[in-house]
Write a protein that holds these residues in place. Structure first.
Motif, short mmCIF file in Angstrom:
data_model
loop_
_atom_site.label_atom_id
_atom_site.label_comp_id
_atom_site.label_asym_id
_atom_site.label_seq_id
_atom_site.Cartn_x
_atom_site.Cartn_y
_atom_site.Cartn_z
N ASP A 66 0.82 -1.21 0.00
CA ASP A 66 0.00 0.00 0.00
C ASP A 66 0.86 1.26 0.00
O ASP A 66 0.34 2.37 -0.16
N ASN A 67 2.17 1.11 0.19
CA ASN A 67 3.09 2.25 0.18
C ASN A 67 3.35 2.75 -1.23
O ASN A 67 3.18 2.02 -2.21
N TYR A 68 3.79 4.02 -1.31
CA TYR A 68 4.37 4.56 -2.53
C TYR A 68 5.88 4.33 -2.50
O TYR A 68 6.49 4.28 -1.44
N VAL A 69 6.48 4.24 -3.67
CA VAL A 69 7.93 4.11 -3.80
C VAL A 69 8.50 5.48 -4.13
O VAL A 69 8.08 6.13 -5.10
N GLY A 70 9.45 5.95 -3.31
CA GLY A 70 10.14 7.21 -3.55
C GLY A 70 11.59 6.97 -3.92
O GLY A 70 12.14 5.90 -3.69
N PHE A 71 12.21 8.00 -4.50
CA PHE A 71 13.58 7.88 -5.01
C PHE A 71 14.51 8.90 -4.36
O PHE A 71 15.41 9.43 -5.01
N TYR A 72 14.30 9.18 -3.08
CA TYR A 72 15.14 10.15 -2.38
C TYR A 72 16.41 9.46 -1.90
O TYR A 72 16.59 9.16 -0.72
N GLU A 73 17.30 9.19 -2.84
CA GLU A 73 18.55 8.49 -2.58
C GLU A 73 19.66 9.14 -3.39
O GLU A 73 19.40 9.98 -4.27
N ASN A 74 20.90 8.73 -3.14
CA ASN A 74 22.00 9.22 -3.96
C ASN A 74 21.76 8.84 -5.42
O ASN A 74 21.19 7.79 -5.72
N ASP A 75 22.22 9.70 -6.31
CA ASP A 75 21.94 9.50 -7.73
C ASP A 75 22.39 8.12 -8.22
O ASP A 75 21.70 7.49 -9.03
#
Length: 205
Positions: free
Chosen positions: A41-50
């Motif tokens: 049920d979560n969203y996937v985010g991309f707040y990580e190192n490039d």
């Protein structure tokens, strides 16, 4: 990725559509790919190192079988900070917008990830939806007072120009940087602990 995507006529940035569904939670791309038992049920985010998310940019279709099990996404967060040459910033804004617009074209719920300077560099907001929920990554962006001022200025600009229906913040409610949004009636929803790999020093919203 460009198939089915429309582009802003002035700056050529991919156009994302408004979204209004609040995520139940946010997990990182790396965590989503880890094979752990996770709440879909979560969203996937991309707040990580490039370098952690480059594999998704290079081979997006190969990651969809696993990622498509989740409820939605926040578009990618390639670096756009002031220490980066402007052509690279422009390209990274393009990539952030394109990943979101592409996933939307496939029928997924995707929040636009908004980062923008307090003034100028209008391409940062080209193709960003108005009157929509938008996502903002806060972790590592407000500890330094100078970074905090730039971040707060970006929040103010996003509120004024985009008139969002709400902010989905991956991070904490720190130093009053979201007070301006609240004072303008914009609800702010926080999701902390989405990843242990947040990049620091990208202070533009």
């Amino acid at each position: 990725m460009t198939k089915g995507v429309t582009f802003d006529p002035m700056y050529g940035m991919p156009v994302m559509h408004p979204e209004h569904d609040l995520p139940k939670g946010v997990i990182s791309f790396s965590e989503a790919m880890s094979g752990k038992q996770l709440d879909h049920d979560n969203y996937v985010g991309f707040y990580e190192n490039d370098d952690q998310i480059e594999r998704f940019w290079n081979h997006p279709w190969s990651y969809l079988p696993r990622l498509s099990k989740f409820a939605g996404f926040i578009a990618t967060d390639y670096s756009t900070g002031t220490g980066i040459p402007d052509p690279v910033r422009r390209y990274n804004v393009y990539r952030n917008q394109l990943t979101g617009a592409w996933l939307q074209s496939l029928g997924f719920h995707v929040l636009c990830n908004v980062r923008c300077p307090a003034a100028d560099y209008d391409y940062f907001l080209a193709g960003v939806p108005h009157n929509s929920l938008i996502a903002i990554g806060e972790i590592g962006c407000v500890k330094n007072p100078q970074d905090r001022n730039r971040f707060t200025g970006g929040v103010m600009r996003a509120v004024d120009e985009l008139e969002p229906t709400g902010l989905v913040v991956v991070g904490e409610d720190s130093y009053g940087v979201f007070d301006y949004a609240r004072s303008h009636g914009v609800p702010v929803h926080f999701h902390s602990g989405a990843t242990e790999r947040f990049r620091e020093g990208d202070a533009d919203v």
